[in-house]
Scaffold this motif. Structure first.
Motif, PDB file in Angstrom:
ATOM      1  N   SER A  71       0.934  -1.303   0.068  1.00  0.00           N
ATOM      2  CA  SER A  71       0.205   0.087  -0.014  1.00  0.00           C
ATOM      3  C   SER A  71       0.791   1.534   0.135  1.00  0.00           C
ATOM      4  O   SER A  71       0.199   2.473  -0.212  1.00  0.00           O
ATOM      5  CB  SER A  71      -0.697  -0.006   1.302  1.00  0.00           C
ATOM      6  OG  SER A  71       0.040   0.320   2.394  1.00  0.00           O
ATOM      7  N   GLY A  72       2.057   1.042  -0.084  1.00  0.00           N
ATOM      8  CA  GLY A  72       3.067   2.228  -0.480  1.00  0.00           C
ATOM      9  C   GLY A  72       3.917   2.603   0.812  1.00  0.00           C
ATOM     10  O   GLY A  72       4.434   3.864   0.861  1.00  0.00           O
ATOM     11  N   ARG A  73       3.769   2.350   1.780  1.00  0.00           N
ATOM     12  CA  ARG A  73       4.694   2.345   3.019  1.00  0.00           C
ATOM     13  C   ARG A  73       6.352   1.100   2.973  1.00  0.00           C
ATOM     14  O   ARG A  73       6.114  -0.095   2.834  1.00  0.00           O
ATOM     15  CB  ARG A  73       4.174   1.438   4.125  1.00  0.00           C
ATOM     16  CG  ARG A  73       5.134   1.951   5.869  1.00  0.00           C
ATOM     17  CD  ARG A  73       3.843   1.968   7.158  1.00  0.00           C
ATOM     18  NE  ARG A  73       2.439   2.159   6.771  1.00  0.00           N
ATOM     19  CZ  ARG A  73       2.432   1.884   8.099  1.00  0.00           C
ATOM     20  NH1 ARG A  73       2.369   1.503   8.934  1.00  0.00           N
ATOM     21  NH2 ARG A  73       0.794   2.969   7.934  1.00  0.00           N
ATOM     22  N   VAL A  74       6.667   1.937   2.413  1.00  0.00           N
ATOM     23  CA  VAL A  74       8.521   1.440   1.710  1.00  0.00           C
ATOM     24  C   VAL A  74       9.286   1.243   3.436  1.00  0.00           C
ATOM     25  O   VAL A  74      10.460   0.321   2.782  1.00  0.00           O
ATOM     26  CB  VAL A  74       9.024   2.598   0.991  1.00  0.00           C
ATOM     27  CG1 VAL A  74       7.867   2.525  -0.142  1.00  0.00           C
ATOM     28  CG2 VAL A  74       9.425   3.603   1.223  1.00  0.00           C
ATOM     29  N   LEU A  75       9.353   1.906   4.598  1.00  0.00           N
ATOM     30  CA  LEU A  75      10.301   1.914   5.723  1.00  0.00           C
ATOM     31  C   LEU A  75       9.182   1.502   6.756  1.00  0.00           C
ATOM     32  O   LEU A  75       8.282   2.483   7.591  1.00  0.00           O
ATOM     33  CB  LEU A  75      11.161   2.945   5.235  1.00  0.00           C
ATOM     34  CG  LEU A  75      12.183   2.861   4.127  1.00  0.00           C
ATOM     35  CD1 LEU A  75      12.637   4.815   5.162  1.00  0.00           C
ATOM     36  CD2 LEU A  75      13.707   2.455   3.816  1.00  0.00           C
ATOM     37  N   ASP A  76       9.877   1.217   7.980  1.00  0.00           N
ATOM     38  CA  ASP A  76       9.938   1.456   9.651  1.00  0.00           C
ATOM     39  C   ASP A  76      11.482   1.620   9.758  1.00  0.00           C
ATOM     40  O   ASP A  76      12.183   1.609   9.334  1.00  0.00           O
ATOM     41  CB  ASP A  76       9.630   0.060   9.974  1.00  0.00           C
ATOM     42  CG  ASP A  76       8.314  -0.146   9.609  1.00  0.00           C
ATOM     43  OD1 ASP A  76       7.141   0.246   9.863  1.00  0.00           O
ATOM     44  OD2 ASP A  76       7.780  -1.743   9.456  1.00  0.00           O
ATOM     45  N   LEU A  77      11.188   3.202  11.126  1.00  0.00           N
ATOM     46  CA  LEU A  77      12.445   3.641  11.319  1.00  0.00           C
ATOM     47  C   LEU A  77      12.382   3.355  12.032  1.00  0.00           C
ATOM     48  O   LEU A  77      11.498   2.923  13.157  1.00  0.00           O
ATOM     49  CB  LEU A  77      11.594   5.305  10.896  1.00  0.00           C
ATOM     50  CG  LEU A  77      11.798   5.764   9.323  1.00  0.00           C
ATOM     51  CD1 LEU A  77      11.766   7.346   9.677  1.00  0.00           C
ATOM     52  CD2 LEU A  77      13.376   5.492   9.227  1.00  0.00           C
ATOM     53  N   SER A  78      13.509   3.443  13.001  1.00  0.00           N
ATOM     54  CA  SER A  78      13.296   3.721  15.114  1.00  0.00           C
ATOM     55  C   SER A  78      13.158   3.669  15.421  1.00  0.00           C
ATOM     56  O   SER A  78      12.786   5.392  14.411  1.00  0.00           O
ATOM     57  CB  SER A  78      15.088   2.847  14.412  1.00  0.00           C
ATOM     58  OG  SER A  78      15.257   4.244  14.653  1.00  0.00           O
TER      59      SER A  78
END
Length: 104
Positions: A71-78
Motif C-alpha cells: 500500500s506504499g509504506r516503504v520503510l519502518d524507522l527506529s
C-alpha cells in the motif's frame, strides 16, 4: 510513499524477539530502518515531505509488513530516526528516500 516507526516494545507486543533480520538486536536509540528494497548496510537519507526534516539511517532489518508495503509504506524507522523528523504521535509520514551508500 510513507514510513512509520517501530520499537523494541512494539516487537514484543507483536510476539517477535526484537532481533532484526541482520541478526542484531533492535535498539530504539540507533538510526536504523527496515526495508525490502535495500541491502543491509545501505545508508539512506529520508526526508519528511511535510516539514523538510532529514535523517540518515542504516538498513538493518526487513519490513514493513508485506500488506503495508504493497500500500506504499516503504520503510519502518527506529524510534530515534522517526523522532529526528517527526513526532511519534504522527505514526506515519510522507517521505522521499535517497540512497547515500550501498550496503554489503
Amino acid at each position: 510513499i510513507t514510513a512509520s516507526w517501530y520499537s523494541q516494545e512494539s516487537c514484543r507486543r507483536e510476539g517477535t524477539s526484537g532481533i532484526m533480520a541482520n541478526g542484531e538486536k533492535l535498539n530504539d536509540n540507533n538510526y536504523t530502518a527496515a526495508s525490502w528494497d535495500y541491502r543491509f548496510g545501505t545508508i539512506l537519507e529520508v526526508t519528511n515531505l511535510d516539514n523538510g526534516k532529514v535523517v540518515r539511517v542504516k538498513v538493518c532489518d526487513r519490513g514493513p509488513s508485506k500488506k503495508l508495503y504493497r500500500s506504499g509504506r516503504v520503510l519502518d524507522l527506529s524510534v530515534a530516526a522517526f523522532k529526528a523528523v517527526s513526532a511519534l504521535s504522527r505514526g506515519v509520514i510522507h517521505i522521499s528516500v535517497k540512497e547515500v551508500s550501498h550496503g554489503l
